[in-house]
Design a protein around this motif. Sequence first.
Motif, PDB file in Angstrom:
ATOM      1  N   UNK A   1      34.214  26.316 -54.963  1.00 35.78           N
ATOM      2  CA  UNK A   1      34.534  25.155 -55.789  1.00 35.78           C
ATOM      3  C   UNK A   1      34.133  25.365 -57.245  1.00 35.78           C
ATOM      4  N   UNK A   2      33.047  26.057 -57.472  1.00 30.16           N
ATOM      5  CA  UNK A   2      32.510  26.163 -58.823  1.00 30.16           C
ATOM      6  C   UNK A   2      32.981  27.400 -59.582  1.00 30.16           C
ATOM      7  N   UNK A   3      33.015  28.537 -58.939  1.00 31.98           N
ATOM      8  CA  UNK A   3      33.370  29.772 -59.616  1.00 31.98           C
ATOM      9  C   UNK A   3      34.160  30.677 -58.683  1.00 31.98           C
ATOM     10  N   UNK A   4      35.480  30.782 -58.846  1.00 29.80           N
ATOM     11  CA  UNK A   4      36.271  30.385 -59.998  1.00 29.80           C
ATOM     12  C   UNK A   4      36.767  28.938 -59.968  1.00 29.80           C
ATOM     13  N   UNK A   5      36.679  28.269 -58.827  1.00 26.84           N
ATOM     14  CA  UNK A   5      37.250  26.943 -58.650  1.00 26.84           C
ATOM     15  C   UNK A   5      38.155  26.936 -57.437  1.00 26.84           C
ATOM     16  N   UNK A   6      38.147  25.834 -56.711  1.00 25.59           N
ATOM     17  CA  UNK A   6      38.906  25.752 -55.462  1.00 25.59           C
ATOM     18  C   UNK A   6      40.411  25.737 -55.735  1.00 25.59           C
ATOM     19  N   UNK A   7      41.156  26.448 -54.904  1.00 29.81           N
ATOM     20  CA  UNK A   7      42.620  26.415 -54.947  1.00 29.81           C
ATOM     21  C   UNK A   7      43.151  26.720 -53.562  1.00 29.81           C
ATOM     22  N   UNK A   8      44.175  26.006 -53.156  1.00 31.73           N
ATOM     23  CA  UNK A   8      44.737  26.218 -51.821  1.00 31.73           C
ATOM     24  C   UNK A   8      45.575  27.485 -51.748  1.00 31.73           C
ATOM     25  N   UNK A   9      46.144  27.925 -52.887  1.00 31.88           N
ATOM     26  CA  UNK A   9      47.007  29.108 -52.858  1.00 31.88           C
ATOM     27  C   UNK A   9      48.168  28.930 -51.912  1.00 31.88           C
TER      28      UNK A   9
ATOM     29  N   UNK B   1      43.301  39.038 -54.999  1.00 30.50           N
ATOM     30  CA  UNK B   1      42.897  37.864 -54.255  1.00 30.50           C
ATOM     31  C   UNK B   1      41.395  37.674 -54.420  1.00 30.50           C
ATOM     32  N   UNK B   2      40.942  36.456 -54.184  1.00 29.61           N
ATOM     33  CA  UNK B   2      39.509  36.172 -54.201  1.00 29.61           C
ATOM     34  C   UNK B   2      38.957  36.328 -52.787  1.00 29.61           C
ATOM     35  N   UNK B   3      37.819  36.912 -52.690  1.00 30.59           N
ATOM     36  CA  UNK B   3      37.112  37.046 -51.416  1.00 30.59           C
ATOM     37  C   UNK B   3      35.686  36.548 -51.628  1.00 30.59           C
ATOM     38  N   UNK B   4      35.263  35.588 -50.813  1.00 25.82           N
ATOM     39  CA  UNK B   4      33.912  35.029 -50.928  1.00 25.82           C
ATOM     40  C   UNK B   4      33.078  35.463 -49.739  1.00 25.82           C
ATOM     41  N   UNK B   5      32.000  36.129 -50.014  1.00 26.24           N
ATOM     42  CA  UNK B   5      31.073  36.607 -48.986  1.00 26.24           C
ATOM     43  C   UNK B   5      29.647  36.302 -49.429  1.00 26.24           C
ATOM     44  N   UNK B   6      28.892  35.657 -48.540  1.00 26.96           N
ATOM     45  CA  UNK B   6      27.500  35.301 -48.844  1.00 26.96           C
ATOM     46  C   UNK B   6      27.399  34.533 -50.163  1.00 26.96           C
TER      47      UNK B   6
ATOM     48  N   UNK C   1      29.158  34.604 -52.714  1.00 27.00           N
ATOM     49  CA  UNK C   1      29.535  35.341 -53.923  1.00 27.00           C
ATOM     50  C   UNK C   1      31.019  35.680 -53.846  1.00 27.00           C
ATOM     51  N   UNK C   2      31.753  35.328 -54.902  1.00 31.24           N
ATOM     52  CA  UNK C   2      33.196  35.552 -54.934  1.00 31.24           C
ATOM     53  C   UNK C   2      33.526  36.748 -55.810  1.00 31.24           C
ATOM     54  N   UNK C   3      34.327  37.642 -55.267  1.00 35.96           N
ATOM     55  CA  UNK C   3      34.780  38.817 -56.009  1.00 35.96           C
ATOM     56  C   UNK C   3      36.304  38.903 -55.909  1.00 35.96           C
ATOM     57  N   UNK C   4      36.890  39.808 -56.674  1.00 32.38           N
ATOM     58  CA  UNK C   4      38.332  40.019 -56.617  1.00 32.38           C
ATOM     59  C   UNK C   4      38.639  41.329 -55.906  1.00 32.38           C
TER      60      UNK C   4
END
Length: 535
Positions: free
Chosen positions: A308-316, A343-348, A350-353
């Motif tokens: 929600x915060x970084x980068x921000x929520x999106x349904x895609x 694509x964004x991947x969130x693990x633990x 932490x979001x990365x591309x």
Amino acid sequence: MKRFIYLMCIVFLFPMVSCKKFLDTSPLDFKSPENYFSTESELNTALVGVYNRLEDERMYRRGLFTYLAISDEFFYRNVSTSSLFVLDFDAAQVDIGRFWEACYQGIDRANAILENIQKPVMDEQKRGVIKGETLFLRAYFYFLLVDNYGGVPLKLTSTKNPTDKPLKRATVKEVYDQILQDMSAAYALVQDLKKDPADQSDQGLIYSERVTKSAIAGILAKVCLTMAGEPLKDQSKNAEALKWSDLVIGSGRHMLNPDYKQIFINAAKDVYDTKECIWEIGFYGNNTGSFQQGGTLGITNGIASTDVNDPGYATGTINATARMYNLYDATDVRRDWCIAPFKYVTTNNKTTTVAWTTAQLYDRNIGKWRRQYETVVPKAIDFNSVNFPALRYADVLLMYAEAANEVNGGPTPTAELYLNQVKRRGHNKPVGTPDPAIDVARGLSKGKFLEELQNERAREFAFEGMRQHDLKRWGLYVSKMNSLAVEINANAPSTWKYAASAGKNTTDRNLLFPIPNSELVLNPNIGVNNQNPGW
């Protein structure tokens, strides 16, 4: 700050709708038209109410650049049948009806202002500005209606009583004639955009949420080009489109932002870019307080993210088609901005591309509006404050080029120049410096230049809600959608072949929306026997 939209906080209370079913119940607390419109402030508050209808869910909050604008640019993930998203619907579809209603609500509000415009004692120039903006907005709602439904009832007085006699459908030409009349009158009344944004005087506007002379001239060029195409085919309107677009260009108030992606980063940051973005539909806040006027750019049509915060929520929810991706060459910077290469991947937490592979063309979300740049915090899941670009300077340049090509039987040097300026910016090159590797070839035939321009419009305005409109006025919508289905069936991986659904379902009936069933029931002067073809 978005100064104009703050006026939305003022309660706007007088009859707001045009369909009888919404007038059956009287409001418990409102000022009647007889007691309202007594001051300049009340006129301005009423004008805000007209603008407000452009921010409806079925307008520029979402519908007009997503599910009401289905084209060969994108498809909805995991939808293949029984949905507006794949053009599998009928005249009872709720969003088709609500879009119609929102337009007529805006028209009714505008009519009420025009009927009471002389009531207050006020400065006549300021009265004229309010009248001009109101006339333009009424015409713009009719442009949306005639473009999507064909001939519609031409309502030029406000609703006084739920038993008012229903109106017959006007012809397409009659509706367009009224649009031209209203917008032309409006042009003479509204303000210019300031040439110098640092000028804080009252003369002119420094922000783009209210219409200016440039906005009206640019939209008039769009209206005239539409009239020159399908279904009217009034070729005389190409010269008028040339005139109106030239007025915008000649004003000296606008220029291309040299950095394409910065247009959309500015929008996310609530930074006005009035030289490029001539007219924007304004949104404010994130719908977490009592004043709920948020937008949705970059959420449904963004890069999928659960953070929600970084980068921000999106349904895609929406992916680009391979056809759209392949319209760009590898050096066009717009490709990997408009169509996310990752694509964004969130693990633990932490979001990365993670980059897509070259084979993963159908996996890619729209990347034009990226929530990572938003400055309104805390970020909300479903809403943001990003304005929608209803008219950009690049559009005016390309409309001039198109009109000049039609009027002169081929491209003029100026038409070539304006097309090349947009192409150069798209390749991150100086717009004023010729570049043989990028520029369109000199002396193309009329047909070849139009084809170049059509592809450039697709690249430049990807996912901005223009593609469907353009294809229809060019007479290409059905063939482009059908051929898209063939391409997807032949080339897409098996898991993505359902992306062909909208193209398979497209027939001539999809050139217009159906007149909503609710309107057919309420208005016997339209009736089921006067439904649009195929519905």
